[in-house]
Motif scaffolding. Structure first.
Motif, mmCIF file in Angstrom:
data_model
loop_
_atom_site.group_PDB
_atom_site.id
_atom_site.type_symbol
_atom_site.label_atom_id
_atom_site.label_comp_id
_atom_site.label_asym_id
_atom_site.label_seq_id
_atom_site.Cartn_x
_atom_site.Cartn_y
_atom_site.Cartn_z
ATOM 1 N N GLN A 1 0.830 -1.219 0.000
ATOM 2 C CA GLN A 1 0.000 0.000 0.000
ATOM 3 C C GLN A 1 0.853 1.252 0.000
ATOM 4 O O GLN A 1 0.637 2.156 0.793
ATOM 5 C CB GLN A 1 -0.905 -0.007 1.239
ATOM 6 N N PHE A 2 1.844 1.320 -0.880
ATOM 7 C CA PHE A 2 2.722 2.484 -0.835
ATOM 8 C C PHE A 2 2.187 3.666 -1.627
ATOM 9 O O PHE A 2 2.246 4.798 -1.178
ATOM 10 C CB PHE A 2 4.121 2.121 -1.349
ATOM 11 N N THR B 1 -5.930 4.272 -0.255
ATOM 12 C CA THR B 1 -5.725 3.567 1.010
ATOM 13 C C THR B 1 -4.663 4.259 1.861
ATOM 14 O O THR B 1 -4.069 3.644 2.734
ATOM 15 C CB THR B 1 -5.315 2.115 0.753
ATOM 16 N N LEU C 1 5.710 10.379 -2.689
ATOM 17 C CA LEU C 1 6.926 9.685 -2.249
ATOM 18 C C LEU C 1 7.698 9.162 -3.455
ATOM 19 O O LEU C 1 8.928 9.239 -3.503
ATOM 20 C CB LEU C 1 6.564 8.531 -1.316
ATOM 21 N N THR D 1 11.037 6.227 4.060
ATOM 22 C CA THR D 1 9.717 5.736 3.683
ATOM 23 C C THR D 1 8.924 5.340 4.920
ATOM 24 O O THR D 1 7.743 5.689 5.065
ATOM 25 C CB THR D 1 9.866 4.519 2.748
ATOM 26 N N LEU E 1 7.704 8.344 6.831
ATOM 27 C CA LEU E 1 6.560 8.988 6.189
ATOM 28 C C LEU E 1 5.264 8.234 6.477
ATOM 29 O O LEU E 1 4.211 8.837 6.670
ATOM 30 C CB LEU E 1 6.803 9.068 4.678
ATOM 31 N N TYR E 2 5.358 6.915 6.524
ATOM 32 C CA TYR E 2 4.138 6.102 6.552
ATOM 33 C C TYR E 2 3.784 5.549 7.922
ATOM 34 O O TYR E 2 2.766 4.878 8.066
ATOM 35 C CB TYR E 2 4.297 4.917 5.583
ATOM 36 N N ARG F 1 0.261 5.894 9.075
ATOM 37 C CA ARG F 1 -0.813 5.895 8.069
ATOM 38 C C ARG F 1 -1.664 4.646 8.202
ATOM 39 O O ARG F 1 -1.277 3.566 7.765
ATOM 40 C CB ARG F 1 -0.207 5.964 6.663
ATOM 41 N N PRO G 1 -0.602 1.349 4.662
ATOM 42 C CA PRO G 1 0.741 1.843 4.313
ATOM 43 C C PRO G 1 1.746 1.656 5.440
ATOM 44 O O PRO G 1 2.902 1.316 5.194
ATOM 45 C CB PRO G 1 0.508 3.328 4.018
#
Lengths: 668, 209
Positions: free
Chosen positions: A249-250, A255, A261, B47, B50-51, B54, B139
């Motif tokens: 789910q990047f 979602t 990114l 990464t 950032l997530y 989420r 995410p």
């Protein structure tokens, strides 16, 4: 220092004893035709293979470019469907960047860096072969998407998410993009490590860093850029691959994923990549212009430090590709400023090339024409680049043909013209015959004129508001004339390329009737011109000792009482004769090829059937261990040098003390 | 024309005396590679940062890894991994002394400690899966599994290298002349440990929200 070399048996492969079976593959002993090429670890042959393969993909990418131009030649073009058009422009960009410009630069780097620093080989000869084969397997893998993947990737060479997600790009093209670039990236990483170690560790006595030729310097900066930029796109490609293949789910905004990114990761790689493309060409130009101006490069240390500065500053400007993506006014201002600053070291280079030519005795050979053309075209591209750095202007220009014009002036005008100049310059060194200069000039002018006809009008089209990546346009916007001119220009470039291939064919045919070019046909400046053409397998008969910048030129010329330049030695007197004995070269190996062959199988496996992954992984694993257990040097050759992978006894053979080995290779 | 004595520039000397920098090719290559790895983990950690909070949009995928992880458990397995750097140094030291038995013992211990860490990771992943937080959950979980998974793959490759050294030693191919091979593998191993300190801090110690 004195020559204390003892004549030993030649052990470069020809006289080595019978091959020792290693698994199913018998180690070749040289002179076996195609087997020799498939198993070579000679940096020069690997360089030639890189060059030939890169030129093949230049043709592929060029055909894709022509398809684009045919489609856009007139309004309401029906030549390609919108879907195919998307694939063609994506694959054109990917092919030209990753499969043509980078490997052609790698070809020059492989061939020339050891020669320029006075080394017999690169630091890791088998890794060098591995790097080529992995790149080639990635390149072939990427292009097979046309045949087995339902078409090429269709999301632009930067494959922005969410366009690259399964929802908007359901065919396998993007999977091939993600995996193919991943494979090619491994090759570049291995190559970068190898060349960095080579330059830092394998220099001849006296060859301090600040005596290295400019080409080697700028390639060193390029390799550092590759070293640090590639892992970032590796991360991005993994995330994309996980999204597409394993439902991660990047990048799916629905979602909670963040498409931005991808842009950040891509451009943190992608902006240094621009310098990865241009710096090798800068290096080539910096060799050609002094040679044909008969002057040393103006401001050598300025050239070095501006190259290093570009290398560092290239990391601080990536978000100028994202001014309209909503990154906020502070970021836009900061990246706008940093982008303007990076024009400074680039400008230093332009001025130094001009100052090198100033007052020089200029010979306008084809190589020189290409270099001067590259400087001029790159300057135009650089100036339009600065106009993009102004965020308000960029907001209007972005994603129009103005951008297309800009980056082609930089990458084609600066990068490709420089590389083609290098091709004319080093061709006699590599192949032992000259390219015809008259045909060469026809070739140059066709390409230069065609280039300006193609990309010059795109500035106008962009300012008129024509978007890039559109597959057709309606009549009445004033786009018709300039698009037609651009299409004519693109076919002129294609004609110029045909002339280049004709030139190679004809020069080869005529070479028998012409005198051999000798080691130094251009009266050049760096050490590669001190060895015979084509270069013997062991490079140098005796390892040179370097006393200054432009070492080779100073062996030919000195100064009289009035400080005038006088010749002190003829080329023949100064040159090496190419008949060394006792030079110990690493033995060829098939394992790099086998190892590389496993990787695309893993790629196909991830897309189609996991069993292929198992086969590919097994092949790669077997090749790795066989490689690690295979001695660098053939044990039957009688000069079994020790190496540090822990599988070889140290050799107390008294002969060993004087045997010079071309490369040292570490364990797995 | 100036020429060098061939002995003075035997580029095949892997113990550093023949290279321009005095550092052997192999060791310099490993340092260069590790420099590249810093950017790989840098990208993955960015990464994750950032997530990390989420959550998915639906009611079924709101749980993120930081809601359910067990800090004491991971602290123990982190400690085990860090101790393996100590045993790696002891293996190198034993080889330098020429003590092959001790070399093998320490190499095996290092590999085993790495294996315990991997085992802990497998346990943690399965525990998360039982809670319903899989790779595709949201995410945050995708980023968590990717970052820790990449690190786990690095540890596993290190274990393969260590076991290869053990086999080489069994065959009598690992002698005090080859200390550099062990040293270079050690560089990799220490790097993987150091990276875990960053990852552990970022995921487990810095509070979310």
């Amino acid at each position: 220092m004195a020559i204390t070399e003892e004549p030993l048996a030649l052990t470069t492969g020809e006289t080595a004893a019978a091959a020792r079976p290693l698994g199913a593959l018998t180690r070749p002993q040289g002179g076996n035709g195609w087997r020799d090429w498939l198993s070579t670890v000679d940096h020069k042959k690997i360089g030639i293979m890189y060059g030939v393969a890169a030129m093949f993909f230049f043709v592929v990418g060029g055909i894709e470019a022509l398809l684009i131009r045919i489609q856009l030649a007139a309004p309401e073009g029906q030549f390609l469907s919108a879907e195919v058009y998307n694939q063609v422009f994506t694959m054109h960009g990917v092919t030209m960047v990753f499969l043509f410009v980078m490997p052609l630069a790698a070809a020059f780097a492989n061939y020339l860096i050891p020669l320029q620093i006075g080394a017999r080989d690169v630091a890791f000869p088998r890794l060098n072969a591995l790097s080529f084969w992995i790149w080639l397997s990635g390149a072939i893998f990427l292009n097979t998407s046309w045949f087995v993947g339902g078409g090429g990737a269709d999301c632009g060479w930067f494959c922005y998410s969410p366009n690259s997600g399964v929802a908007f790009s359901p065919s396998n093209g993007v999977d091939f993009y993600a995996l193919g670039l991943q494979i090619a990236g491994i090759a570049s990483l291995i190559g970068a490590i190898n060349l960095i170690v080579t330059v830092l560790n394998m220099r001849a006595p006296g060859m301090s860093l600040f005596r290295m030729p400019m080409f080697t310097w700028l390639m060193l900066v390029t390799q550092f850029l590759l070293l640090f930029a590639l892992p970032v796109i590796t991360v991005a490609l993994f995330l994309l691959m996980f999204d597409r293949l394993f439902d991660a789910q990047f990048f799916n905004p629905e979602t909670g994923g963040d498409p931005l990114l991808w842009q950040h990761l891509f451009w943190i790689f992608g902006h240094p990549e621009v310098y990865i493309i241009i710096l090798p060409s800068f290096g080539i130009i910096s060799e050609i212009i002094p040679t044909f101006s008969r002057k040393p490069i103006f401001g050598y240390s300025f050239m070095v430090f501006s190259g290093i500065a570009i290398g560092f500053m290239g990391w601080g400007v990536w978000a100028h590709h994202m001014f309209v993506s909503g990154i906020g006014p502070f970021s836009v201002a900061a990246f706008s400023l940093s982008t303007m600053f990076i024009a400074v070291p680039t400008g230093v280079k332009i001025l130094n090339w001009l100052a090198t030519m100033w007052g020089g005795k200029i010979r306008l050979t084809t190589a020189m024409l290409y270099s001067v053309g590259a400087v001029a075209m790159f300057t135009i591209g650089g100036v339009s680049g600065v106009t993009h750095a102004l965020a308000p202007a960029d907001t209007q220009q972005t994603d129009t043909y103005y951008i297309v014009a800009h980056f082609h002036y930089v990458i084609f005008g600066g990068g490709v013209l420089g590389l083609l100049g290098g091709l004319y310059f080093w061709f006699p060194k590599i192949f032992g015959f000259m390219l015809n200069e008259t045909i060469g000039k026809v070739n140059f002018w066709l390409i230069l004129i065609g280039f300006n006809l193609t990309f010059g009008p795109m500035h106008v089209l962009g300012l008129q508001g024509m978007s890039r990546r559109i597959d057709t346009y309606s009549p009445g916007f004033g786009f018709e004339l300039w698009n037609l001119v651009a299409t004519i220009g693109s076919f002129t470039i294609a004609a110029g390329m045909l002339v280049l291939f004709f030139n190679i064919w004809k020069s080869k045919r005529d070479a028998a009737d012409l005198p051999a070019p000798g080691p130094d046909p251009w009266d050049a400046r760096s050490l590669e011109w001190s060895v015979p053409s084509p270069t013997p397998e062991h490079n140098f008969d005796t390892v040179p000792v370097v006393e200054g910048v432009d070492e080779w030129w100073h062996r030919k010329y000195g100064y009289d009482e009035d400080k005038r330049v006088v010749r002190i030695a003829t080329i023949e007197e100064a040159a090496q004769d190419g008949s060394a004995t006792g030079v110990h070269l690493p033995a060829p190996s098939f394992w790099p090829l086998v190892l590389a062959a496993g990787l695309p199988l893993i790629g196909y496996g991830l897309i189609f059937n996991l069993w292929l992954c198992v086969i590919g992984g097994a092949l790669t694993g077997i090749a790795m261990y066989s490689w690690a257990l295979e001695p660098v040097d053939d044990p039957d050759a009688g000069h079994d040098d020790h190496h540090d992978d822990g599988h070889d006894d140290p050799d107390d053979d008294p002969e060993h003390a004087t045997a010079v080995t071309a490369g040292a290779e570490g364990g797995e | 024309m100036a020429t060098a004595t061939l002995e003075s520039h035997d580029t095949h000397d892997d113990h550093g005396h023949g290279t321009s920098t005095g550092i052997s090719n192999t060791k310099l290559a490993m340092w260069t590679f590790l420099g590249s790895e810093c950017l790989l983990f840098g990208g993955l950690i960015s990464t994750y940062l950032l997530y990390k909070t989420r959550r998915g949009p639906g009611p079924d995928n709101t749980t993120i890894p930081t809601d359910i992880f067990d800090i004491p458990f991971t602290s123990v397995s982190s400690f085990v991994l860090l101790m393996s750097s100590l045993t790696m140094v002891l293996a190198l030291s034993a080889l330098t002394r020429g003590d092959n038995r001790a070399t093998r013992a320490w190499l095996l211990t290092t590999a085993m400690l790495g294996g315990v860490f991997i085992g802990g990771q497998v346990y943690e992943f399965t525990a998360f899966l039982r809670e319903g937080v899989g790779f595709t959950h949201n995410p945050a979980s995708s980023a968590f599994y990717t970052l820790t998974g990449f690190h786990g793959v690095h540890v596993s490759l290190g274990i393969v290298m260590l076991m290869s050294l053990v086999v080489a030693s069994k065959q009598g191919k690992l002698t005090p002349k080859n200390t550099e091979t062990v040293e270079v593998v050690g560089l990799y191993w220490h790097f993987v440990d150091v990276v875990w300190i960053f990852i552990f801090t970022v995921i487990y110690l810095i509070p979310t929200e």
